[in-house]
Scaffold this active site. Structure first.
Site, PDB file in Angstrom:
ATOM      1  N   LYS A   1       1.541  -7.931  -7.006  1.00 19.80           N
ATOM      2  CA  LYS A   1       0.709  -6.774  -7.394  1.00 19.80           C
ATOM      3  C   LYS A   1       0.415  -6.792  -8.889  1.00 19.80           C
ATOM      4  O   LYS A   1       0.763  -5.877  -9.637  1.00 19.80           O
ATOM      5  CB  LYS A   1       1.364  -5.440  -7.001  1.00 19.80           C
ATOM      6  CG  LYS A   1       1.547  -5.262  -5.492  1.00 19.80           C
ATOM      7  CD  LYS A   1       1.996  -3.858  -5.142  1.00 19.80           C
ATOM      8  CE  LYS A   1       2.198  -3.647  -3.660  1.00 19.80           C
ATOM      9  NZ  LYS A   1       3.404  -4.301  -3.089  1.00 19.80           N
TER      10      LYS A   1
HETATM   11  O1  S5P Z   1       0.512  -0.314   0.279  1.00 20.58           O
HETATM   12  C1  S5P Z   1       1.426  -1.109   0.402  1.00 20.58           C
HETATM   13  C2  S5P Z   1       1.304  -2.430  -0.046  1.00 20.58           C
HETATM   14  C3  S5P Z   1       2.347  -3.316   0.162  1.00 20.58           C
HETATM   15  S1  S5P Z   1       2.092  -4.953  -0.209  1.00 20.58           S
HETATM   16  N1  S5P Z   1       2.579  -0.753   1.019  1.00 20.58           N
HETATM   17  C4  S5P Z   1       3.630  -1.606   1.198  1.00 20.58           C
HETATM   18  O2  S5P Z   1       4.645  -1.205   1.794  1.00 20.58           O
HETATM   19  N2  S5P Z   1       3.532  -2.898   0.731  1.00 20.58           N
HETATM   20  C5  S5P Z   1       4.655  -3.842   0.867  1.00 20.58           C
HETATM   21  O3  S5P Z   1       4.928  -4.041   2.258  1.00 20.58           O
HETATM   22  C6  S5P Z   1       5.978  -3.372   0.259  1.00 20.58           C
HETATM   23  O4  S5P Z   1       6.078  -3.819  -1.078  1.00 20.58           O
HETATM   24  C7  S5P Z   1       7.018  -3.989   1.159  1.00 20.58           C
HETATM   25  O5  S5P Z   1       7.328  -5.296   0.735  1.00 20.58           O
HETATM   26  C8  S5P Z   1       6.331  -4.083   2.513  1.00 20.58           C
HETATM   27  C9  S5P Z   1       6.686  -2.984   3.495  1.00 20.58           C
HETATM   28  O6  S5P Z   1       8.007  -3.094   3.897  1.00 20.58           O
HETATM   29  P1  S5P Z   1       8.644  -2.189   5.058  1.00 20.58           P
HETATM   30  O7  S5P Z   1      10.096  -2.550   5.041  1.00 20.58           O
HETATM   31  O8  S5P Z   1       8.396  -0.754   4.692  1.00 20.58           O
HETATM   32  O9  S5P Z   1       7.962  -2.593   6.338  1.00 20.58           O
END
Ligand code: S5P
Length: 257
Positions: free
Chosen positions: A98
């Site tokens: 990011k």
């Molecule tokens: O808007 C976003 C963009 C990203 S890249 N929301 C997110 O959650 N992410 C990423 O996706 C976040 O940095 C994490 O690595 C992943 C979501 O992880 P989870 O464990 O919540 O599924």
């Protein structure tokens, strides 16, 4: 039928043929061949864990997403090893850095420092807050390596500011820079260019939220109603009692759309 509806009827193979970006072509090829549009968000803090998950779940993935700067014991051998695993299982490496600074600074962050992201990541992403200079800075480093940039056009978190006009500006910037930008982080399909790939994070088998603002949508909502392309799943797989079984379930569910 509106154009976005027509676009969603193209096969992954059609999109590979229509795409002009080399990394988009490569990804479409992986998705079509491995029959998976599942990406793993592997948010772990040790090299051993990172390599373990990449090898264990590699067969189900088209993309393995890292936050390399959360590793507490990083050494360059980690990304070298990760690259070997990616080649063995046939998935792309996406460093979720990011980037968010001026072009000159991001070019240094991307090429150098401890992590040397440009040496191993196939995909990276950036916020558009700084304007087009951020794309130019990253392009200078990544384009001749054939890597692809995703723009954060929308975010999964509650209260995100990436909405409305901001999202529209991200779409316009992507279209204008399609030689290097090959898609978005978004909650839905945004672009009618078949070469642009939409990645959606914040996915769980059941909708909900975590305690820090993450908002989860279901596979059906993301790939069905919102017509995104690739789901990014993290904790719902890695924290499951049987991660392999859940990864396979996600792969099957996502492939149905
Ligand atoms: O808007 C976003 C963009 C990203 S890249 N929301 C997110 O959650 N992410 C990423 O996706 C976040 O940095 C994490 O690595 C992943 C979501 O992880 P989870 O464990 O919540 O599924």
């Amino acid at each position: 039928m509106p154009p976005i509806e027509r676009l969603s009827m193209l096969s992954w193979q059609d999109r590979k043929n229509l795409a002009t970006h080399p990394m988009a072509k490569k990804l479409f090829d992986i998705v079509a061949t491995k029959q998976t549009n599942l990406a793993l968000a592997c948010d772990v803090t040790s090299q051993a864990e990172l390599l373990y998950w990449a090898d264990l779940l590699g067969p189900f993935l088209c993309v393995f997403k890292t936050h390399i700067d959360i590793l507490e014991d990083f050494t360059p051998s980690c990304t070298q090893e990760l690259k070997k695993i990616a080649e063995r299982h046939g998935f792309l490496l996406f460093e979720d850095r990011k980037f968010a600074d001026i072009g000159h600074t991001v070019s240094l962050q991307y090429a150098g420092g401890l992590y040397r992201i440009a040496d191993w990541a196939d995909l990276i992403n950036a916020h558009i807050v700084p304007g087009p200079g951020i794309i130019d800075g990253l392009r200078q480093v990544g384009q001749n390596k054939g890597t692809g940039l995703l723009l954060l056009a929308e975010m999964s978190a509650e209260g995100t500011l990436a909405t409305g006009d901001y999202t529209q500006k991200a779409i316009a910037l992507a279209e204008k820079n399609a030689d290097f930008v090959c898609g978005f982080i978004s909650l839905r399909k945004l672009s009618q260019n078949p070469g642009m790939i939409h990645f959606t994070p914040g996915v769980k088998l059941e909708a909900g939220a975590d305690s820090l603002g993450q908002r989860y949508r279901t596979v059906e909502e993301v790939l069905g109603a919102n017509r995104s392309d690739i789901i990014i799943v993290g904790r719902d797989i890695c924290k499951a009692p049987n991660p392999v079984k859940i990864a396979e379930l996600y792969r099957e569910k996502a492939w149905d759309f």
